[in-house]
Design an enzyme around this catalytic site. Structure first.
Site, PDB file in Angstrom:
ATOM      1  N   LYS A 102       0.872  -1.178  -0.051  1.00 26.98           N
ATOM      2  CA  LYS A 102      -0.173  -0.131   0.018  1.00 26.98           C
ATOM      3  C   LYS A 102       0.866   1.099  -0.087  1.00 26.98           C
ATOM      4  O   LYS A 102       2.188   1.213   0.487  1.00 26.98           O
ATOM      5  CB  LYS A 102      -0.867  -0.072   1.108  1.00 26.98           C
ATOM      6  CG  LYS A 102      -0.044   0.000   2.545  1.00 26.98           C
ATOM      7  CD  LYS A 102      -0.854   0.913   3.557  1.00 26.98           C
ATOM      8  CE  LYS A 102       0.270   1.417   4.524  1.00 26.98           C
ATOM      9  NZ  LYS A 102       0.070   1.572   5.968  1.00 26.98           N
ATOM     10  N   ASP A 136      -1.493  -6.913   2.125  1.00 32.51           N
ATOM     11  CA  ASP A 136      -2.132  -6.010   3.191  1.00 32.51           C
ATOM     12  C   ASP A 136      -1.589  -6.916   4.471  1.00 32.51           C
ATOM     13  O   ASP A 136      -2.171  -8.096   4.663  1.00 32.51           O
ATOM     14  CB  ASP A 136      -3.614  -5.560   3.178  1.00 32.51           C
ATOM     15  CG  ASP A 136      -4.091  -4.775   4.416  1.00 32.51           C
ATOM     16  OD1 ASP A 136      -3.458  -4.960   5.485  1.00 32.51           O
ATOM     17  OD2 ASP A 136      -5.002  -4.032   4.059  1.00 32.51           O
ATOM     18  N   HIS A 137      -0.555  -6.209   4.840  1.00 35.40           N
ATOM     19  CA  HIS A 137       0.131  -7.445   5.931  1.00 35.40           C
ATOM     20  C   HIS A 137      -0.729  -7.719   7.350  1.00 35.40           C
ATOM     21  O   HIS A 137      -0.811  -8.975   8.045  1.00 35.40           O
ATOM     22  CB  HIS A 137       1.389  -6.953   6.481  1.00 35.40           C
ATOM     23  CG  HIS A 137       1.361  -5.811   7.132  1.00 35.40           C
ATOM     24  ND1 HIS A 137       1.587  -4.431   6.792  1.00 35.40           N
ATOM     25  CD2 HIS A 137       1.475  -5.345   8.420  1.00 35.40           C
ATOM     26  CE1 HIS A 137       1.348  -3.781   7.781  1.00 35.40           C
ATOM     27  NE2 HIS A 137       1.500  -4.230   8.789  1.00 35.40           N
ATOM     28  N   HIS A 173      -6.137  -1.293   5.685  1.00 33.73           N
ATOM     29  CA  HIS A 173      -6.170  -2.269   6.859  1.00 33.73           C
ATOM     30  C   HIS A 173      -7.630  -2.419   7.537  1.00 33.73           C
ATOM     31  O   HIS A 173      -8.189  -3.397   7.932  1.00 33.73           O
ATOM     32  CB  HIS A 173      -5.225  -2.010   7.896  1.00 33.73           C
ATOM     33  CG  HIS A 173      -3.842  -1.759   7.324  1.00 33.73           C
ATOM     34  ND1 HIS A 173      -3.253  -2.719   6.512  1.00 33.73           N
ATOM     35  CD2 HIS A 173      -2.842  -0.917   7.662  1.00 33.73           C
ATOM     36  CE1 HIS A 173      -2.018  -2.345   6.179  1.00 33.73           C
ATOM     37  NE2 HIS A 173      -1.796  -1.334   6.995  1.00 33.73           N
ATOM     38  N   LYS A 190      -0.931   1.099  22.053  1.00 33.62           N
ATOM     39  CA  LYS A 190      -0.912   0.528  21.004  1.00 33.62           C
ATOM     40  C   LYS A 190      -1.775  -0.685  21.009  1.00 33.62           C
ATOM     41  O   LYS A 190      -1.689  -1.988  21.901  1.00 33.62           O
ATOM     42  CB  LYS A 190       0.476   0.097  20.930  1.00 33.62           C
ATOM     43  CG  LYS A 190       0.730  -0.882  19.368  1.00 33.62           C
ATOM     44  CD  LYS A 190       2.106  -0.971  19.141  1.00 33.62           C
ATOM     45  CE  LYS A 190       2.516  -2.036  17.833  1.00 33.62           C
ATOM     46  NZ  LYS A 190       1.885  -1.594  16.810  1.00 33.62           N
TER      47      LYS A 190
HETATM   48  P1  NDP Z   1      12.393   3.784   1.956  1.00 32.39           P
HETATM   49  O1  NDP Z   1      12.405   5.191   1.706  1.00 32.39           O
HETATM   50  O2  NDP Z   1      13.115   3.213   3.270  1.00 32.39           O
HETATM   51  O3  NDP Z   1      13.085   2.786   0.709  1.00 32.39           O
HETATM   52  C1  NDP Z   1      12.874   3.032  -0.527  1.00 32.39           C
HETATM   53  C2  NDP Z   1      13.722   2.032  -1.397  1.00 32.39           C
HETATM   54  O4  NDP Z   1      13.405   2.533  -2.828  1.00 32.39           O
HETATM   55  C3  NDP Z   1      15.154   2.049  -1.213  1.00 32.39           C
HETATM   56  O5  NDP Z   1      15.822   0.900  -1.397  1.00 32.39           O
HETATM   57  C4  NDP Z   1      15.668   3.233  -2.506  1.00 32.39           C
HETATM   58  O6  NDP Z   1      16.787   2.808  -3.006  1.00 32.39           O
HETATM   59  C5  NDP Z   1      14.564   2.689  -3.535  1.00 32.39           C
HETATM   60  N1  NDP Z   1      14.448   3.973  -4.587  1.00 32.39           N
HETATM   61  C6  NDP Z   1      14.216   5.002  -4.451  1.00 32.39           C
HETATM   62  N2  NDP Z   1      14.140   5.548  -5.610  1.00 32.39           N
HETATM   63  C7  NDP Z   1      14.851   4.704  -6.303  1.00 32.39           C
HETATM   64  C8  NDP Z   1      14.805   4.948  -7.820  1.00 32.39           C
HETATM   65  N3  NDP Z   1      14.612   6.076  -8.529  1.00 32.39           N
HETATM   66  N4  NDP Z   1      15.461   3.863  -8.251  1.00 32.39           N
HETATM   67  C9  NDP Z   1      15.807   2.790  -7.541  1.00 32.39           C
HETATM   68  N5  NDP Z   1      15.503   2.434  -6.191  1.00 32.39           N
HETATM   69  C10 NDP Z   1      14.959   3.568  -5.656  1.00 32.39           C
HETATM   70  O7  NDP Z   1      11.008   2.964   1.883  1.00 32.39           O
HETATM   71  P2  NDP Z   1      10.396   1.845   2.916  1.00 32.39           P
HETATM   72  O8  NDP Z   1      11.129   0.540   2.649  1.00 32.39           O
HETATM   73  O9  NDP Z   1       9.825   2.341   4.148  1.00 32.39           O
HETATM   74  O10 NDP Z   1       8.958   1.454   1.780  1.00 32.39           O
HETATM   75  C11 NDP Z   1       9.080   0.950   0.479  1.00 32.39           C
HETATM   76  C12 NDP Z   1       7.512   0.624   0.198  1.00 32.39           C
HETATM   77  O11 NDP Z   1       6.825  -0.239   1.226  1.00 32.39           O
HETATM   78  C13 NDP Z   1       6.632   2.133   0.139  1.00 32.39           C
HETATM   79  O12 NDP Z   1       5.681   2.001  -0.848  1.00 32.39           O
HETATM   80  C14 NDP Z   1       5.851   2.036   1.560  1.00 32.39           C
HETATM   81  O13 NDP Z   1       4.646   2.757   1.735  1.00 32.39           O
HETATM   82  C15 NDP Z   1       5.550   0.624   1.879  1.00 32.39           C
HETATM   83  N6  NDP Z   1       5.481   0.152   3.173  1.00 32.39           N
HETATM   84  C16 NDP Z   1       6.577   0.497   4.182  1.00 32.39           C
HETATM   85  C17 NDP Z   1       6.302  -0.083   5.207  1.00 32.39           C
HETATM   86  C18 NDP Z   1       7.657  -0.048   6.490  1.00 32.39           C
HETATM   87  O14 NDP Z   1       7.512  -0.159   7.472  1.00 32.39           O
HETATM   88  N7  NDP Z   1       8.932   0.798   5.926  1.00 32.39           N
HETATM   89  C19 NDP Z   1       5.083  -0.788   5.811  1.00 32.39           C
HETATM   90  C20 NDP Z   1       4.024  -0.676   4.894  1.00 32.39           C
HETATM   91  C21 NDP Z   1       4.274  -0.111   3.428  1.00 32.39           C
HETATM   92  P3  NDP Z   1      18.012   3.784  -2.388  1.00 32.39           P
HETATM   93  O15 NDP Z   1      17.839   3.977  -0.959  1.00 32.39           O
HETATM   94  O16 NDP Z   1      19.315   3.093  -2.622  1.00 32.39           O
HETATM   95  O17 NDP Z   1      18.106   5.051  -3.225  1.00 32.39           O
END
Ligand code: NDP
Length: 523
Positions: free
Chosen positions: A186, A215-216, A278, A383
């Protein structure tokens, strides 16, 4: 199920006792699954938070417990320039294997991890990844089966899907590919129109059966248990309707604030972050009709029907149905906490809601007139996630002359977090000479007398994706119907001239804005 016949009191609840023979089936049968096919799991966004906090620990735990297919390869991708060795080191730090057995398992598992530097909007970069994956598959026996997990900022979903498709990675069972699945986190769009645009981009290269919208929450054991509880028992379902239920409350509250995710949260707010996905899923499991069989498409058909039955809010009286709030400075566990507007990356004049309570009505025969109060918020006192089903009072009290007051109605609580429990409250006679009633509880703890493996939500979701089981994932019609309900509400709130006036403030560590007590008026 046995009940304790000793005297009971509020502090000594009746325990619902469960033993394996009582279950009438072999517990082992619940965990033995068909093995998944060998495959590569390609994580796009492997240098991000989701990968290190959720995906990699889940994959390692599955591997350690024999839950992954053989062989399985994990290919991490990100913009960060890492080598395979650096990626393995980072992931080890995230997973923190401890003890000799864990470390030995990590050594074996980490040999399967690879890393590629990829910039998704660039087609050439994905073309490079495609060549790497084909070479990797030809050296192993994964059969070209692949999962592409988009752990990316949602703004990149469309270009990533397009470039994967254009590099020939979306087709199945040809050009060196086996089955191919794409997993999305999401948000699935930010409103109805953008969710449709996203879907069009996905469907240009992937068919619906290949798309896994995760949707975890749905993969949590106790959330899955809602359907078992309702439809594997004959005593609850006859009561599960407007005749016996007064109202239902679904709450998912957090003590955490926005943390480091202001970039995502500021334009989203609580309705997009929690309600579209959720909370709607929990509502659908609580309120849907029984499907003819426990099969993914049939269950998802019933959910979609339920979303279609949500009564649109009258937009000129939205405050009768919705309270939006934002946290101000406060305290939790004695620690002073800043206001949302003071958090890093947040606009000091932000109007983003961090709390919402909604009164939802379901327009069908089963639920007519039964309000569902749905609440979620950040920086609240606890929580906790729970569903409380409040039954109606007895239609007539024969004790009225003796007791002098109303009799508390029965209440059933399905606890999801922190306690995975089912609690039923009912009335008994207080022991002694006088006639008086007291409320006691019958409690069932989900982990009671169960010693088998428990999968956390991401383990379950990843495993189901490897197995191709869509039961716990969103189907696009469900996503659209949920957005069709929420989008007019979001538009009315975000475009209204008095957006700030609609936002109610609450102190961090409190129970939420006082106005929600006004909204919470059972029928
Ligand atoms: P982060 O910002 O921590 O990580 C994003 C990732 O995308 C990094 O690996 C980054 O690479 C990569 N990235 C960004 N732009 C580019 C690009 N142009 N080309 C290649 N790689 C790119 O995000 P999250 O891990 O927190 O979240 C990821 C997804 O999961 C999102 O959609 C978020 O909504 C969803 N989500 C996250 C949760 C969480 O707990 N974190 C929970 C539920 C959903 P680099 O850093 O190397 O640039």
């Amino acid at each position: 199920m046995e009940t304790d016949s000793r005297p009971i009191s509020r502090s000594a609840p009746v325990m619902a006792s469960v033993s394996a023979p009582d279950l009438g089936m072999d517990i082992g049968a619940c965990v033995a699954a068909v093995p998944a096919d060998p495959c590569s799991i390609v994580i796009l966004g492997a240098s991000g938070d989701l990968t290190s906090r959720k995906l990699m620990p889940a994959l390692f735990k599955l591997y350690r417990n024999g839950g992954l297919p053989e062989p399985v390869l994990v290919v991490g991708c990100g913009r960060t320039q890492w080598t395979d060795v650096e990626f393995r080191g980072r992931m080890q730090a995230a997973v923190r294997p401890a003890g000799e057995r864990d470390l030995a398992a990590w050594q074996r598992f980490s040999a399967r991890l690879h890393y590629r530097c990829v910039n998704y909007p660039e087609a050439a970069s994905i073309g490079e990844l495609a060549r790497f994956l084909r070479a990797l598959d030809s050296d192993s026996t994964t059969g070209g089966n692949r999962i592409f997990y988009l752990a990316l900022p949602p703004t990149l979903y469309r270009s990533a899907a397009r470039n994967l498709g254009q590099a020939g990675l979306g087709v199945e069972n040809r050009d060196g590919n086996g089955w191919t699945r794409i997993v999305l986190e999401k948000p699935f769009g930010t409103d109805l129109a953008t969710s449709r645009e996203l879907d069009r981009s996905l469907h240009a290269h992937f068919q619906e059966h290949q798309v896994f919208r995760i949707d975890h929450y749905l993969a949590k054991e106790t959330v899955q248990n809602i359907l078992m509880f309702r439809f594997a028992n004959s005593i609850f379902e006859p009561l599960w309707n407007r005749r016996y239920i007064d109202h239902v409350s679904i709450r998912a509250t957090e003590t955490l604030g926005v943390e480091h995710r202001a970039g995502y949260y500021e334009p989203s707010g609580v309705l997009r972050d929690m309600f579209q996905n959720h909370m709607m899923q929990i509502l659908s499991l609580m309120a849907m009709e029984p499907p003819p069989r426990f099969e993914a498409e049939l269950v998802r058909d019933e959910k979609a029907k339920l979303f279609s039955a949500l009564r649109p809010f009258p937009l000129d009286r939205i405050e009768d149905y919705l309270v939006l709030g934002q946290y101000t400075a406060g305290m939790i566990d004695g620690n002073p906490l800043p206001a949302y507007r003071e958090e890093q990356g947040v606009d000091p004049a932000s109007l983003t809601p961090t709390y919402a309570m909604m009164k939802v009505q379901v327009d069908n025969w089963r639920w007519q007139g039964v309000p569902f109060f749905i609440t979620s918020g950040k920086r609240l006192a606890q929580k906790a996630t729970e569903i409380a089903i409040q039954f109606k009072q007895v239609p007539y009290s024969m004790f009225r002359h003796t007791l002098g007051g109303p009799i508390s109605a029965n209440r059933l609580i399905l606890g999801i977090y922190p306690d995975e429990t089912i609690t039923l409250t009912f009335q008994t006679k207080n022991p002694g000479a006088t006639v008086c009633l007291r409320t006691v509880t019958m409690d069932f703890n989900y982990q009671q007398n169960y010693t088998g493996p428990v999968l956390d939500a991401y383990e379950k979701a990843l495993l189901d994706c490897m197995l191709g089981d869509q039961m716990l994932f969103w189907r696009q019609d469900g996503v659209e119907r949920s957005w069709a309900f929420l989008t007019p509400i979001l538009d009315a709130c975000e475009r209204c001239s008095d957006r700030g006036g609609r936002l109610k403030f609450y102190a961090a560590g409190s129970e939420g804005p006082a106005e929600s007590r006004r909204l919470f008026k059972p029928s």
